[in-house]
Design an enzyme around this catalytic site. Structure first.
Site, PDB file in Angstrom:
ATOM      1  N   ALA A  96       0.809  -6.055  10.725  1.00  0.00           N
ATOM      2  CA  ALA A  96       1.839  -6.814  11.438  1.00  0.00           C
ATOM      3  C   ALA A  96       1.841  -8.284  11.035  1.00  0.00           C
ATOM      4  CB  ALA A  96       1.652  -6.674  12.949  1.00  0.00           C
ATOM      5  N   THR A  97       0.684  -8.815  10.643  1.00  0.00           N
ATOM      6  CA  THR A  97       0.633 -10.216  10.210  1.00  0.00           C
ATOM      7  C   THR A  97       1.522 -10.403   8.987  1.00  0.00           C
ATOM      8  OG1 THR A  97      -1.631 -10.450  11.030  1.00  0.00           O
ATOM      9  CG2 THR A  97      -0.886 -12.071   9.418  1.00  0.00           C
TER      10      THR A  97
ATOM     11  N   GLN B 172       2.100  -4.355  19.623  1.00  0.00           N
ATOM     12  CA  GLN B 172       1.496  -3.806  20.836  1.00  0.00           C
ATOM     13  C   GLN B 172       2.416  -2.812  21.550  1.00  0.00           C
ATOM     14  OE1 GLN B 172      -1.552  -4.183  21.804  1.00  0.00           O
ATOM     15  NE2 GLN B 172      -2.222  -5.944  20.591  1.00  0.00           N
TER      16      GLN B 172
ATOM     17  N   SER C 128       2.197  -2.289  13.224  1.00  0.00           N
ATOM     18  CA  SER C 128       0.816  -2.206  12.751  1.00  0.00           C
ATOM     19  C   SER C 128       0.275  -0.829  13.107  1.00  0.00           C
ATOM     20  CB  SER C 128      -0.021  -3.296  13.444  1.00  0.00           C
ATOM     21  OG  SER C 128      -1.356  -3.224  13.006  1.00  0.00           O
TER      22      SER C 128
ATOM     23  N   HIS D 202      -3.283  -0.154  13.344  1.00  0.00           N
ATOM     24  CA  HIS D 202      -4.609  -0.120  13.984  1.00  0.00           C
ATOM     25  C   HIS D 202      -4.622  -0.418  15.485  1.00  0.00           C
ATOM     26  CE1 HIS D 202      -5.881  -4.466  14.311  1.00  0.00           C
ATOM     27  NE2 HIS D 202      -4.938  -4.622  13.407  1.00  0.00           N
TER      28      HIS D 202
ATOM     29  N   THR E  92       0.906  -1.477  -5.386  1.00  0.00           N
ATOM     30  CA  THR E  92       0.692  -0.035  -5.349  1.00  0.00           C
ATOM     31  C   THR E  92       0.506   0.424  -3.906  1.00  0.00           C
ATOM     32  OG1 THR E  92      -0.360  -0.110  -7.500  1.00  0.00           O
ATOM     33  CG2 THR E  92      -0.802   1.841  -6.140  1.00  0.00           C
TER      34      THR E  92
ATOM     35  N   CYS F 199      -8.285 -13.848  17.543  1.00  0.00           N
ATOM     36  CA  CYS F 199      -8.218 -14.940  16.577  1.00  0.00           C
ATOM     37  C   CYS F 199      -8.691 -16.252  17.189  1.00  0.00           C
ATOM     38  CB  CYS F 199      -6.785 -15.115  16.081  1.00  0.00           C
ATOM     39  SG  CYS F 199      -5.898 -13.577  15.928  1.00  0.00           S
TER      40      CYS F 199
HETATM   41  C1  LIG Z   1      -2.771  -7.269  16.306  1.00  0.00           C
HETATM   42  C2  LIG Z   1      -1.483  -8.007  16.323  1.00  0.00           C
HETATM   43  C3  LIG Z   1      -0.957  -8.564  15.163  1.00  0.00           C
HETATM   44  C4  LIG Z   1      -1.676  -8.492  13.840  1.00  0.00           C
HETATM   45  O1  LIG Z   1      -1.571  -7.216  13.312  1.00  0.00           O
HETATM   46  P1  LIG Z   1      -2.381  -6.832  11.990  1.00  0.00           P
HETATM   47  O2  LIG Z   1      -1.879  -5.481  11.657  1.00  0.00           O
HETATM   48  O3  LIG Z   1      -3.815  -6.858  12.386  1.00  0.00           O
HETATM   49  O4  LIG Z   1      -2.049  -7.844  10.965  1.00  0.00           O
HETATM   50  C5  LIG Z   1       0.253  -9.218  15.245  1.00  0.00           C
HETATM   51  N1  LIG Z   1       0.916  -9.305  16.403  1.00  0.00           N
HETATM   52  C6  LIG Z   1       0.449  -8.778  17.532  1.00  0.00           C
HETATM   53  C7  LIG Z   1       1.236  -8.879  18.786  1.00  0.00           C
HETATM   54  C8  LIG Z   1      -0.767  -8.111  17.541  1.00  0.00           C
HETATM   55  O5  LIG Z   1      -1.238  -7.607  18.676  1.00  0.00           O
END
Ligand SMILES: *Cc1c(COP(=O)(O)O)cnc(C)c1O
Length: 380
Positions: free
Chosen positions: A74-75, A182, A202, A204, A241, A324
């Site tokens: 998501a970043t 989320q 995302s 994870h 890739t 973070c």
């Molecule tokens: C965890 C999170 C991210 C970052 O996601 P990654 O896949 O770890 O880069 C971004 N935004 C929100 C709201 C998150 O909870």
């Protein structure tokens, strides 16, 4: 000591079924080919897995498979959406303003802080964490290119009225982006019900692997300029890739989230009620933000420092807000923006639940938390 995990908003364990799917894409007897190889079956098979996953992620969010761009998480999706639209559309549209909120994830805030050639407006939420539509209306004009507001806040669980926000953005001729990291499997929505043009996903946070995500890009709505060059993968929006094992992990995680979200939401809501009831018994604890998703609960414990509280309950893994920020002792920027004092911010904890959370673990949490709070208060 066994530690009980209540930090699912920072990451989640990978579902067993997801691990099995990923494993099959790694070794010599598996689907290890490069999905971009078009000259042999190894590549075709890998490409088939990737496209199955794309369809699965698309179906989960009510999108078309052609609207899904794989990223590393998501970043990266937040970066690609904001920088990509600015680079791809600012000149042609003559618009250079971006509207977002102070309570966004750092992936959005830090991206906005590093933009050149854009003016960024940061809106404050109301004390319940919600965006006031009046304050949005005041800053929306024909210079606004993009509005970026997350659906579910990662620290408080607050759910923004995205459909209304997107409607206002569109009426002003602006695009709508939302960080949805989320939001998957925790409440029902589709890209159409939210009326968004871009959405960051995302794996994870939903029991998939780390290091894989996607950007939803509504067809025909915008041009996203590639931020990483080299090979024109993903229809020219993101080169590199494709990691088949990561991608099938995300596809399977989303398939399961879609399949099981109804029962999961119900179960997590019960756990949350149980935790809130226990907290009420203790007294002097408030929940921050309007009640939102079932899996995130943010509380302020009067007269108790959160760092000391966590040290007093080493068998419970919780956090003081976004991971973070955990290295510093600055109180959460989200809570401060909602009007909490510095001291209240430093007395706040985030408890977040997930698929693997059990009723027994919830009982352990409530009794350990209750004891630790009374102990710290009596010695204060
Ligand atoms: C965890 C999170 C991210 C970052 O996601 P990654 O896949 O770890 O880069 C971004 N935004 C929100 C709201 C998150 O909870």
């Amino acid at each position: 000591m066994i530690t009980t995990y209540f930090d699912n908003a920072s990451t989640t364990p990978v579902d067993r079924r997801v691990i099995e799917k990923m494993r099959a894409c790694l070794g010599a007897d598996g689907t290890y080919g490069n999905p971009a190889s078009t000259t042999h079956g190894f590549g075709w098979m890998a490409s088939e897995e990737v496209e199955w996953s794309r369809a699965m992620v698309a179906e989960t969010i009510g999108a078309d498979a052609r609207e899904i761009v794989w990223t590393s998480g998501a970043t990266e999706s937040d970066n690609l959406a904001i920088r990509g639209v600015l680079e791809g559309m600012a000149n042609s549209s003559g618009r250079h303003k971006i509207i977002t909120m102070e309570t966004e994830h750092k992936a959005v805030l830090d991206t906005c802080a590093h933009l050149s050639g854009a003016e960024v407006v940061y809106l404050k939420p109301e004390s319940d964490g919600l965006l006031s539509l009046d304050s949005l209306a005041k800053v929306l004009d024909d210079t606004v290119l993009l509005v970026s507001v997350m659906l579910v806040n990662n620290e408080t669980g607050v759910i923004q009225p995205l459909k209304e926000i997107a409607g206002m953005a569109h009426d002003a001729g602006a695009l709508m982006h939302s960080d949805l990291a989320q939001s998957v499997g925790k409440l029902p929505w589709t890209v159409d019900s939210l009326a968004i043009d871009l959405g960051s996903l995302s794996a994870h946070k939903v029991h998939g692997p780390k290091g894989i995500g996607a950007l939803y890009v509504r067809r025909g709505s915008c041009r996203v300029a590639e931020q990483q060059h080299g090979g024109h993968h993903e229809r020219g929006m993101r080169s590199g890739t494709l990691p088949t094992h990561q991608i099938v992990g995300m596809g399977e995680a989303y398939r399961i989230a879609q399949l099981e979200s109804h029962a999961e939401i119900e179960r997590l809501n019960q756990y949350r009620d149980q935790i809130e009831a226990a907290i009420e018994q203790v007294g002097g604890i408030r929940c921050n933000g309007q009640r939102g998703v079932p899996h995130i609960l943010n509380i302020t414990i009067e007269g108790v420092d959160a760092e000391r509280l966590m040290a007093a309950m080493p068998q419970i893994a919780v956090s003081t807000g976004s991971a973070c920020n955990s290295a510093t002792i600055e109180p959460s920027h989200v809570l401060q923006s909602m009007g909490l004092t510095r001291q209240q911010g430093l007395s706040s904890l985030r408890i977040s639940l997930g698929r693997m959370t059990t009723a027994d673990e919830v009982s352990i949490l409530t009794s350990v938390l209750t004891d630790a709070v009374s102990q710290l208060r009596s010695t204060a």
